[in-house]
Design an enzyme around this catalytic site. Structure first.
Site, PDB file in Angstrom:
ATOM      1  N   LYS A  14      -3.528  16.256  16.312  1.00  0.00           N
ATOM      2  CA  LYS A  14      -4.864  16.916  15.720  1.00  0.00           C
ATOM      3  C   LYS A  14      -5.982  16.612  16.769  1.00  0.00           C
ATOM      4  O   LYS A  14      -5.992  15.699  17.140  1.00  0.00           O
ATOM      5  CB  LYS A  14      -4.973  16.034  14.348  1.00  0.00           C
ATOM      6  N   LYS A  73      -0.695  12.606  16.780  1.00  0.00           N
ATOM      7  CA  LYS A  73      -0.464  13.532  15.536  1.00  0.00           C
ATOM      8  C   LYS A  73      -0.706  14.915  15.724  1.00  0.00           C
ATOM      9  O   LYS A  73      -0.418  15.825  15.068  1.00  0.00           O
ATOM     10  CB  LYS A  73      -1.401  13.070  14.165  1.00  0.00           C
TER      11      LYS A  73
END
Ligand code: C2G
Length: 134
Positions: free
Chosen positions: A46, A44
């Site tokens: 992140k 993602k």
């Protein structure tokens, strides 16, 4: 028993997370949180401050949460809805429309986000974001 599921990273747990989990739990009687693993967070884009185990311990301590399972792929949602016999999928409306394909299997509810807070803002305000640290 009406079962609800939601997904997320929940890093640097804050009141925006608590608000959405409270609202998610109010959609049924049992709330499952599929917590993004660090490997999935990398997908993602992140980078988490807390490890999966630390984030799991924090989320499990929230009174609105009944079960925490790992989220390690974009594709697991249909499987999870079937396996746990979920009635409602819910998530913040920053994802509005993105998971409508689940309507074939369960109700889909997008909840309003808490606008003024985010993990990114916390890091920035504490000077922990990339610009400040580099
Ligand atoms: N959230 C919120 N208000 C905020 C911040 C977050 O309501 N101020 C909600 C998000 O909308 C999401 C949940 O809290 O429903 C978790 O947010 P994140 O940890 O940022 O999760 P995200 O990266 O959006 O992961 O497969 C779905 C993804 O795993 C969702």
């Amino acid at each position: 028993m009406k079962k609800v599921i939601t997904y997320g990273t929940f890093d640097l747990l804050h009141y925006g997370h608590i608000n959405v989990l409270k609202k998610a739990r109010e959609l049924g009687d049992y709330l499952i949180v599929a917590l993004s693993t660090n490997e999935f967070n990398a997908i993602k884009g992140k980078e988490c401050y807390f490890s999966y185990d630390q984030r799991k311990k924090l989320v499990e301590a929230i009174r609105y949460v009944d079960l925490v399972i790992p989220e390690d792929s974009w594709e697991q949602k249909v499987h999870d809805v079937k396996e746990f016999k979920v009635d409602v999928f819910t998530i913040g409306n920053d994802w509005s429309g993105k998971f409508d394909f689940l309507k074939e299997y369960c109700d889909v509810v997008y909840l309003s986000r808490t606008p003024e807070i985010s993990t990114t803002k916390i890091k920035k305000d504490l000077g922990l974001d990339e610009e400040s640290v580099s």
